[in-house]
Design a protein around this motif. Sequence first.
Motif, PDB file in Angstrom:
ATOM      1  N   GLY A 124      98.321   7.549 -67.317  1.00  0.00           N
ATOM      2  CA  GLY A 124      98.300   8.856 -67.972  1.00  0.00           C
ATOM      3  C   GLY A 124      97.041   9.059 -68.789  1.00  0.00           C
ATOM      4  N   LYS A 125      96.649   8.063 -69.578  1.00  0.00           N
ATOM      5  CA  LYS A 125      95.446   8.176 -70.398  1.00  0.00           C
ATOM      6  C   LYS A 125      94.181   8.225 -69.546  1.00  0.00           C
ATOM      7  CE  LYS A 125      97.289   6.064 -74.607  1.00  0.00           C
ATOM      8  NZ  LYS A 125      97.200   4.935 -75.569  1.00  0.00           N
ATOM      9  N   ALA A 126      94.245   7.650 -68.340  1.00  0.00           N
ATOM     10  CA  ALA A 126      93.094   7.665 -67.439  1.00  0.00           C
ATOM     11  C   ALA A 126      93.021   8.931 -66.600  1.00  0.00           C
ATOM     12  CB  ALA A 126      93.142   6.447 -66.517  1.00  0.00           C
ATOM     13  N   GLY A 127      94.051   9.768 -66.692  1.00  0.00           N
ATOM     14  CA  GLY A 127      94.077  10.984 -65.890  1.00  0.00           C
ATOM     15  C   GLY A 127      94.464  10.740 -64.441  1.00  0.00           C
ATOM     16  N   LEU A 128      95.143   9.642 -64.183  1.00  0.00           N
ATOM     17  CA  LEU A 128      95.588   9.317 -62.828  1.00  0.00           C
ATOM     18  C   LEU A 128      97.006   9.835 -62.608  1.00  0.00           C
ATOM     19  CD1 LEU A 128      94.362   5.602 -62.633  1.00  0.00           C
ATOM     20  CD2 LEU A 128      93.140   7.658 -61.868  1.00  0.00           C
ATOM     21  N   THR A 129      97.382  10.008 -61.365  1.00  0.00           N
ATOM     22  CA  THR A 129      98.725  10.487 -61.039  1.00  0.00           C
ATOM     23  C   THR A 129      99.734   9.351 -61.126  1.00  0.00           C
ATOM     24  OG1 THR A 129      98.510  10.006 -58.683  1.00  0.00           O
ATOM     25  CG2 THR A 129      97.699  12.153 -59.444  1.00  0.00           C
ATOM     26  N   ALA A 130     100.999   9.715 -61.196  1.00  0.00           N
ATOM     27  CA  ALA A 130     102.064   8.722 -61.230  1.00  0.00           C
ATOM     28  C   ALA A 130     102.082   7.882 -59.961  1.00  0.00           C
ATOM     29  CB  ALA A 130     103.411   9.406 -61.435  1.00  0.00           C
ATOM     30  N   GLU A 131     101.587   8.461 -58.843  1.00  0.00           N
ATOM     31  CA  GLU A 131     101.579   7.716 -57.578  1.00  0.00           C
ATOM     32  C   GLU A 131     100.610   6.533 -57.624  1.00  0.00           C
ATOM     33  OE1 GLU A 131     101.608  11.049 -57.804  1.00  0.00           O
ATOM     34  OE2 GLU A 131     103.695  11.197 -57.108  1.00  0.00           O
ATOM     35  N   SER A 132      99.695   6.543 -58.574  1.00  0.00           N
ATOM     36  CA  SER A 132      98.744   5.429 -58.675  1.00  0.00           C
ATOM     37  C   SER A 132      99.383   4.201 -59.306  1.00  0.00           C
ATOM     38  CB  SER A 132      97.536   5.839 -59.510  1.00  0.00           C
ATOM     39  OG  SER A 132      97.897   6.009 -60.884  1.00  0.00           O
ATOM     40  N   VAL A 133     100.561   4.366 -59.897  1.00  0.00           N
ATOM     41  CA  VAL A 133     101.233   3.251 -60.571  1.00  0.00           C
ATOM     42  C   VAL A 133     102.088   2.477 -59.564  1.00  0.00           C
ATOM     43  CG1 VAL A 133     102.865   2.593 -62.372  1.00  0.00           C
ATOM     44  CG2 VAL A 133     101.240   4.452 -62.774  1.00  0.00           C
ATOM     45  N   LEU A 134     101.683   1.240 -59.311  1.00  0.00           N
ATOM     46  CA  LEU A 134     102.439   0.369 -58.408  1.00  0.00           C
ATOM     47  C   LEU A 134     103.253  -0.672 -59.177  1.00  0.00           C
ATOM     48  CD1 LEU A 134      99.831  -0.285 -55.550  1.00  0.00           C
ATOM     49  CD2 LEU A 134     101.584   1.495 -55.725  1.00  0.00           C
ATOM     50  N   ALA A 135     103.168  -0.666 -60.492  1.00  0.00           N
ATOM     51  CA  ALA A 135     103.926  -1.629 -61.298  1.00  0.00           C
ATOM     52  C   ALA A 135     105.416  -1.490 -61.021  1.00  0.00           C
ATOM     53  CB  ALA A 135     103.655  -1.400 -62.781  1.00  0.00           C
ATOM     54  N   GLY A 136     106.048  -2.628 -60.738  1.00  0.00           N
ATOM     55  CA  GLY A 136     107.472  -2.634 -60.449  1.00  0.00           C
ATOM     56  C   GLY A 136     107.826  -2.193 -59.059  1.00  0.00           C
ATOM     57  N   ARG A 137     106.840  -1.834 -58.237  1.00  0.00           N
ATOM     58  CA  ARG A 137     107.098  -1.330 -56.885  1.00  0.00           C
ATOM     59  C   ARG A 137     106.599  -2.273 -55.801  1.00  0.00           C
ATOM     60  NH1 ARG A 137     104.052   4.196 -57.075  1.00  0.00           N
ATOM     61  NH2 ARG A 137     104.543   4.116 -54.835  1.00  0.00           N
ATOM     62  N   THR A 138     105.997  -3.393 -56.189  1.00  0.00           N
ATOM     63  CA  THR A 138     105.496  -4.352 -55.206  1.00  0.00           C
ATOM     64  C   THR A 138     106.133  -5.717 -55.435  1.00  0.00           C
ATOM     65  OG1 THR A 138     103.616  -4.909 -56.632  1.00  0.00           O
ATOM     66  CG2 THR A 138     103.260  -3.190 -54.980  1.00  0.00           C
ATOM     67  N   GLY A 139     106.594  -6.324 -54.366  1.00  0.00           N
ATOM     68  CA  GLY A 139     107.007  -7.716 -54.432  1.00  0.00           C
ATOM     69  C   GLY A 139     105.780  -8.603 -54.414  1.00  0.00           C
ATOM     70  N   LEU A 140     105.980  -9.910 -54.497  1.00  0.00           N
ATOM     71  CA  LEU A 140     104.850 -10.829 -54.556  1.00  0.00           C
ATOM     72  C   LEU A 140     104.021 -10.767 -53.286  1.00  0.00           C
ATOM     73  CD1 LEU A 140     103.228 -12.949 -55.980  1.00  0.00           C
ATOM     74  CD2 LEU A 140     104.912 -14.673 -55.288  1.00  0.00           C
ATOM     75  N   ALA A 141     104.658 -10.677 -52.123  1.00  0.00           N
ATOM     76  CA  ALA A 141     103.907 -10.617 -50.870  1.00  0.00           C
ATOM     77  C   ALA A 141     103.033  -9.367 -50.823  1.00  0.00           C
ATOM     78  CB  ALA A 141     104.862 -10.638 -49.677  1.00  0.00           C
ATOM     79  N   GLU A 142     103.576  -8.237 -51.285  1.00  0.00           N
ATOM     80  CA  GLU A 142     102.794  -6.996 -51.301  1.00  0.00           C
ATOM     81  C   GLU A 142     101.653  -7.075 -52.307  1.00  0.00           C
ATOM     82  OE1 GLU A 142     105.558  -3.275 -50.235  1.00  0.00           O
ATOM     83  OE2 GLU A 142     106.303  -4.458 -51.923  1.00  0.00           O
ATOM     84  N   LEU A 143     101.904  -7.706 -53.457  1.00  0.00           N
ATOM     85  CA  LEU A 143     100.842  -7.864 -54.444  1.00  0.00           C
ATOM     86  C   LEU A 143      99.715  -8.723 -53.880  1.00  0.00           C
ATOM     87  CD1 LEU A 143      99.802  -7.378 -57.334  1.00  0.00           C
ATOM     88  CD2 LEU A 143     101.002  -9.481 -58.006  1.00  0.00           C
ATOM     89  N   CYS A 144     100.067  -9.783 -53.170  1.00  0.00           N
ATOM     90  CA  CYS A 144      99.049 -10.628 -52.543  1.00  0.00           C
ATOM     91  C   CYS A 144      98.221  -9.820 -51.544  1.00  0.00           C
ATOM     92  CB  CYS A 144      99.705 -11.812 -51.838  1.00  0.00           C
ATOM     93  SG  CYS A 144     100.392 -13.071 -52.941  1.00  0.00           S
TER      94      CYS A 144
END
Length: 320
Positions: A210-230
């Motif tokens: 939000g402070k960076a002016g990015l959309t909510a879709e840019s937030v992947l926190a809590g939406r990726t498992g470890l394999a996806e994060l890798c």
Amino acid sequence: MAVSGTDAEGVLALRALGIGDLLVAVPALRGLRAAFPGERLVLAGPESLGELVELIDAVDELLPTAGLGALKWPGPPPPAVAVNLHGSGPESTTDLLSTNPERLIAHHHPGSSPVAGPEWIEDQHEVLRWCGLLEWHGIAADPTDLTLPTPPGPSPAPGAAVVHPGAGLPPRRWPADRFAEVAAALHDEGHSVVITGSHSERDLAHEVAGKAGLTAESVLAGRTGLAELCALIAGASLVVCADTGAGHLATAFGTPSVVLFGPVPPQRWGPPPERAQHVALWGGDFGDPFGNEPDPGLLRISAGDVLAAARGAAAHRANS
């Protein structure tokens, strides 16, 4: 190196810690694999790291182990070799001795007597610590052998710049508004920026976005498992983070990174200094790693410092 004895089987390595802890032990695990090629190498570590363990070619099996006191060797037979890659003892060494190994590889600790091994050196890089342990016991290990293969799955954001603002303890948490300043500048320079983190860090990630002016879709926190994060980090253009597992993943996959250190210096946990695509920033003071506030040295690092380092890391990738 053969394993003697007829009633013991396998090599058991204890490393029941987090992502970064596991990744700095990869050279030691590969040293064990080369030393005992005919033995099954079992890693005792958290079940949650299973998808990452699958990428480590040295390990045959993960034995789910949540932490100290939780090790349950499924034998008989006992392990032929038990290796303490967890700590200096005595608790970790006691866990391994409970499996009745034929041979124990560990640091010397007066509370784990009698254990023959090197003395624990506090001011030592973690990679060198575990390679040195093996070398003391006559097993070669290459501390530069940190690279993992590209994960098999697709990245949820190919080519993105990953900003990972979270950290496990307050002294390692760089302020959210500075992460936001970095994320906004990277976005303005043409990067596709995503904000990552655990499920518990979603509010922080949304604050940064939000402070960076990015959309909510840019937030992947809590939406990726470890394999996806890798897969995300392996396919990223850049990673910006505190001293966390995300930084170690960037090292493992060769992704350009800027890692902010405080209060523990990069000389203990940082990326290999010879790899110019990884930049470690440190405020210059040792602090309390278990304090309740961001480390003062960490706060000396400005958003401008991080952006300059990020441009240098990305330029190295472009010219390599």
